[in-house]
Design a protein around this motif. Sequence first.
Motif, PDB file in Angstrom:
ATOM      1  N   ILE A 157      39.537  27.252  55.766  1.00 42.40           N
ATOM      2  CA  ILE A 157      40.725  26.428  55.633  1.00 42.40           C
ATOM      3  C   ILE A 157      41.974  27.284  55.611  1.00 42.40           C
ATOM      4  CG2 ILE A 157      40.289  24.136  54.667  1.00 42.40           C
ATOM      5  CD1 ILE A 157      39.980  25.425  51.976  1.00 42.40           C
ATOM      6  N   GLU A 158      43.084  26.573  55.770  1.00 43.49           N
ATOM      7  CA  GLU A 158      44.352  27.273  55.820  1.00 43.49           C
ATOM      8  C   GLU A 158      44.699  27.832  54.442  1.00 43.49           C
ATOM      9  OE1 GLU A 158      47.310  25.046  58.304  1.00 43.49           O
ATOM     10  OE2 GLU A 158      45.925  23.440  57.857  1.00 43.49           O
ATOM     11  N   PRO A 159      45.549  28.848  54.426  1.00 39.02           N
ATOM     12  CA  PRO A 159      45.861  29.497  53.156  1.00 39.02           C
ATOM     13  C   PRO A 159      46.974  28.831  52.353  1.00 39.02           C
ATOM     14  CG  PRO A 159      46.820  30.748  54.963  1.00 39.02           C
ATOM     15  CD  PRO A 159      46.110  29.574  55.577  1.00 39.02           C
ATOM     16  N   GLY A 160      46.796  28.844  51.064  1.00 33.07           N
ATOM     17  CA  GLY A 160      47.801  28.355  50.124  1.00 33.07           C
ATOM     18  C   GLY A 160      47.368  28.813  48.737  1.00 33.07           C
ATOM     19  N   ILE A 204      52.322  23.047  65.833  1.00 31.12           N
ATOM     20  CA  ILE A 204      52.981  22.931  64.528  1.00 31.12           C
ATOM     21  C   ILE A 204      51.893  22.670  63.496  1.00 31.12           C
ATOM     22  CG2 ILE A 204      54.455  21.405  63.134  1.00 31.12           C
ATOM     23  CD1 ILE A 204      56.128  21.051  65.779  1.00 31.12           C
ATOM     24  N   ALA A 205      51.046  21.690  63.809  1.00 30.67           N
ATOM     25  CA  ALA A 205      49.832  21.434  63.036  1.00 30.67           C
ATOM     26  C   ALA A 205      48.804  20.983  64.073  1.00 30.67           C
ATOM     27  CB  ALA A 205      50.055  20.346  61.994  1.00 30.67           C
ATOM     28  N   GLY A 206      47.828  21.844  64.313  1.00 29.35           N
ATOM     29  CA  GLY A 206      46.903  21.606  65.418  1.00 29.35           C
ATOM     30  C   GLY A 206      46.067  20.345  65.273  1.00 29.35           C
ATOM     31  N   ASP A 207      45.884  19.881  64.033  1.00 32.58           N
ATOM     32  CA  ASP A 207      45.126  18.637  63.857  1.00 32.58           C
ATOM     33  C   ASP A 207      46.027  17.425  64.090  1.00 32.58           C
ATOM     34  OD1 ASP A 207      46.652  18.598  61.526  1.00 32.58           O
ATOM     35  OD2 ASP A 207      45.004  19.276  60.253  1.00 32.58           O
TER      36      ASP A 207
ATOM     37  N   SER B 132      42.120  32.455  57.834  1.00 31.12           N
ATOM     38  CA  SER B 132      43.130  31.742  58.597  1.00 31.12           C
ATOM     39  C   SER B 132      44.468  32.389  58.291  1.00 31.12           C
ATOM     40  CB  SER B 132      43.133  30.270  58.169  1.00 31.12           C
ATOM     41  OG  SER B 132      44.327  29.653  58.591  1.00 31.12           O
ATOM     42  N   ALA B 133      45.024  33.066  59.292  1.00 33.93           N
ATOM     43  CA  ALA B 133      46.280  33.788  59.080  1.00 33.93           C
ATOM     44  C   ALA B 133      47.382  33.102  59.879  1.00 33.93           C
ATOM     45  CB  ALA B 133      46.123  35.249  59.475  1.00 33.93           C
ATOM     46  N   ASN B 137      45.284  25.293  62.579  1.00 30.24           N
ATOM     47  CA  ASN B 137      44.188  24.464  62.078  1.00 30.24           C
ATOM     48  C   ASN B 137      43.331  23.869  63.187  1.00 30.24           C
ATOM     49  OD1 ASN B 137      42.675  23.706  59.878  1.00 30.24           O
ATOM     50  ND2 ASN B 137      43.638  21.704  59.669  1.00 30.24           N
ATOM     51  N   SER B 138      43.673  24.090  64.454  1.00 31.31           N
ATOM     52  CA  SER B 138      42.726  23.735  65.519  1.00 31.31           C
ATOM     53  C   SER B 138      41.665  24.823  65.591  1.00 31.31           C
ATOM     54  CB  SER B 138      43.410  23.638  66.883  1.00 31.31           C
ATOM     55  OG  SER B 138      44.352  22.626  66.914  1.00 31.31           O
ATOM     56  N   CYS B 139      42.106  26.068  65.568  1.00 34.39           N
ATOM     57  CA  CYS B 139      41.150  27.174  65.592  1.00 34.39           C
ATOM     58  C   CYS B 139      40.196  27.082  64.403  1.00 34.39           C
ATOM     59  CB  CYS B 139      41.889  28.508  65.519  1.00 34.39           C
ATOM     60  SG  CYS B 139      42.282  29.193  67.138  1.00 34.39           S
ATOM     61  N   GLU B 140      40.759  26.800  63.236  1.00 33.19           N
ATOM     62  CA  GLU B 140      39.950  26.704  62.022  1.00 33.19           C
ATOM     63  C   GLU B 140      38.964  25.544  62.154  1.00 33.19           C
ATOM     64  OE1 GLU B 140      43.095  27.194  62.271  1.00 33.19           O
ATOM     65  OE2 GLU B 140      43.589  28.953  61.087  1.00 33.19           O
ATOM     66  N   ALA B 141      39.464  24.406  62.611  1.00 32.79           N
ATOM     67  CA  ALA B 141      38.610  23.220  62.713  1.00 32.79           C
ATOM     68  C   ALA B 141      37.465  23.457  63.696  1.00 32.79           C
ATOM     69  CB  ALA B 141      39.440  22.011  63.135  1.00 32.79           C
TER      70      ALA B 141
END
Lengths: 503, 249
Positions: A157-160, A204-207, B132-133, B137-141
């Motif tokens: 998952i993305e970082p935060g 921007i947000a791939g999903d 994930s750097a 989130n497409s690559c991650e998904a």
Amino acid sequence: MDNLLKIENGKAILRADIPQVPYGEFFKTLSAFVKNDGYIVQFFAYEESGVYRLIAVVRNTALYVIGSETGTTFQSLTGSASEKFHMFEREIAEQYGLKPDGHPWLKMVRYHKNYTGEKDVFENNYVEEIPGNYPYFTIEGESIHEVAVGPVHAGIIEPGHFRFQCAGEEVLHLEIQLGYQHRGIEKLLPTLPQKRYPGICESIAGDTTIAHTLCFSQAFEGLAGKSVDKGASIVRTIALELERIANHIGDLGALSGDVAFNPPAAYFGRIRGEFLNLLQVLSGNRFGKGLVRPGGVALVMGEEQRQLIRDKLAEITPEIENVCDLLFSAHTVQARFEHTGMVEHKMAKDLGLVGYSGRACGIAYDARVAFPTECYAELPANTNEVTSGDVNSRATVRREEIMHSLKLITMLLDSIDTTEKPVHMQECALSPNSFVVTINEGWRGEVSHCILTDDKSKVQRYKIKDPSFHNWTGLAMSLRNQEISDFPLCNKSYNLSYCGFDL
Amino acid sequence: MLKILKNKLEQGNKTSKYPKEPIALYHRYRGMPVINTDCSADVIAECVCICPQEAIDATEKTIDLGRCTFCGQCESVEGEGGAFVSFSENFELGAANREDLVTGGALPALADHSKQHFKKLFGRSLQLRQVSAAGCNSCEADTNVLNTPFFDLSRFGIDIVASPRHADGIHVTGPISRNMRQALIDTYEAVPSPKVVIASGCCSISGGPFRGSEEVIGDLNSLVPVDLYIPGCPPHPLTTLHALLNYFK
Ligand code: SF4
Ligand code: SF4
């Protein structure tokens, strides 16, 4: 209200037509507007010949714009009018070095140098690694302990970074610190040739590729006076609905996994892939990259693609119904979903939650209905039955939206309109000194882009807002007085975007 | 219980037979580019001009797959001698060397370029920590889906693990924002040696759509030595699967 100019979604206006009022009046007008059931779509700063200006785009049943000049400090609306402004004002402070005076909790949004060279509001020097001077919310007391996780999380998952202030198992507050994904998009775009815009907006947000690229394309269409034929609109609408279904299904799977009910987790995970493959049928890419372009779509939907989508939907719709039934009728699941991560209706309104996160709290707003683009004016709206603001509501709204979206796609497939010719990215002649705002209901909620052009028709300011910008605070509120072990469940029920927020 | 059984029957076994049996992707999928060197210079010039990624070299008649987002824009340019590029359904795009990604339409067989000690060490079991750097989130998904029943990555002895201490290497997505640089390096350093580094997606290889932003680093190899490159935006799950299997098995 008299100060506000009513505008239309996607329709460009001259910048000179934006009402410019002294800051005092700007403040009063916006305060009154939000207190009277008004919401903020965009609120941002820009610089013009050495002068700082603010623009606010707000909505109730219609859309309005207002502008003002400001010095390097301005009276905070968050402090005295509404929490709805809190993130926007922090962003203005970070991007332009303008200080919202009286903001109750001023801190960075993404951790970067400001664009203007003004003195940094947060006293950061940015040579140090993130987070710099970041006043974390802390609670003190003998039985209080703090749990910190991230930026690199356990999964893919993305970082935060999350900090839980806990008393035993109970979370008193969750602090969410983002910014790790900051790519500098808003600053970058105006410096680039137009041909690079689609690739960036798609990421921007791939999903949320389709929703963001729709916002971008519609903004360029508005500024360049381009029209889109019905066939292309149909493809765009179908793509946006496929994106919605794929993500909702994926999240229902993740929620199943988080309550350790593995069969639906596996089934949903696989079914989500079927929808990504349908996006690939339309666009050649599983996330719809390369499809939506100013003026239309880059790939035409022919009978072959229609039939493939139709057949697939016929095959998997009953499967989806059955897997949903399996998940939602399990008592163990209900016991974990219900009353978990609750956000009351009033709190949701105060924060201005959007999308399913808002609808699950009884805020019916759906941009597809309120400000319809593409084919939505002709399509039926959705309604939600369970709106008590908990994980169960957010999950049920997703289920309802999946079924509704399936119906919409089937209706759209029956239309005989097809687009004549694929459209590729070409240099668009944008009208000078203009302003446009676009809104679409992405799967997470209201996505919006704003563009200001200068007198040479160049993009001067590009403003992007992902629904996550509103909703992260909702997640933090969901965690209050919950068990810390409820975090994964609460988190997945929102599934907010890090990069959509970080920009 | 009945519902569980009923659903199980309806769902059946959906795991793909790949790589034992070939798998076909829909023809619109844009995989390995086929380059037509016979097309006119004007067509190539036009492609160079419209490519948002500056991925095309007109003199060498090559495409840099580490920069290309597979947007398909160049495929639409036609003229004398036909189009310069058309995209095939071949998803086998992984490479061990950055230079190999600058291609005239073919890649060296990945299996021959693996370091032998990697195959020995990781051939039976490979544990990766995903970082994930600043990926969109497409690559991650599409990395995550390798864990769904269809791809079922763990049947090959490959797992994505939570702790870098348990990992044999890192799999990095995204253009590496300035704000992720330190966390990425920390994660890399926490992995015991010998370790592998995989750059996945054009972002981590070249900055992808974000190259040139002062907030991103844009080339993983400039931070840590990369062993395996997986192009795409995002790479198709099969591209990743093929690359992992060929490089490590
Ligand atoms: S497909 Fe690749 S090479 Fe072709 S225009 Fe797009 S980025 Fe450039
Ligand atoms: S390579 Fe493409 S899909 Fe992957 S993170 Fe970058 S923009 Fe997103």
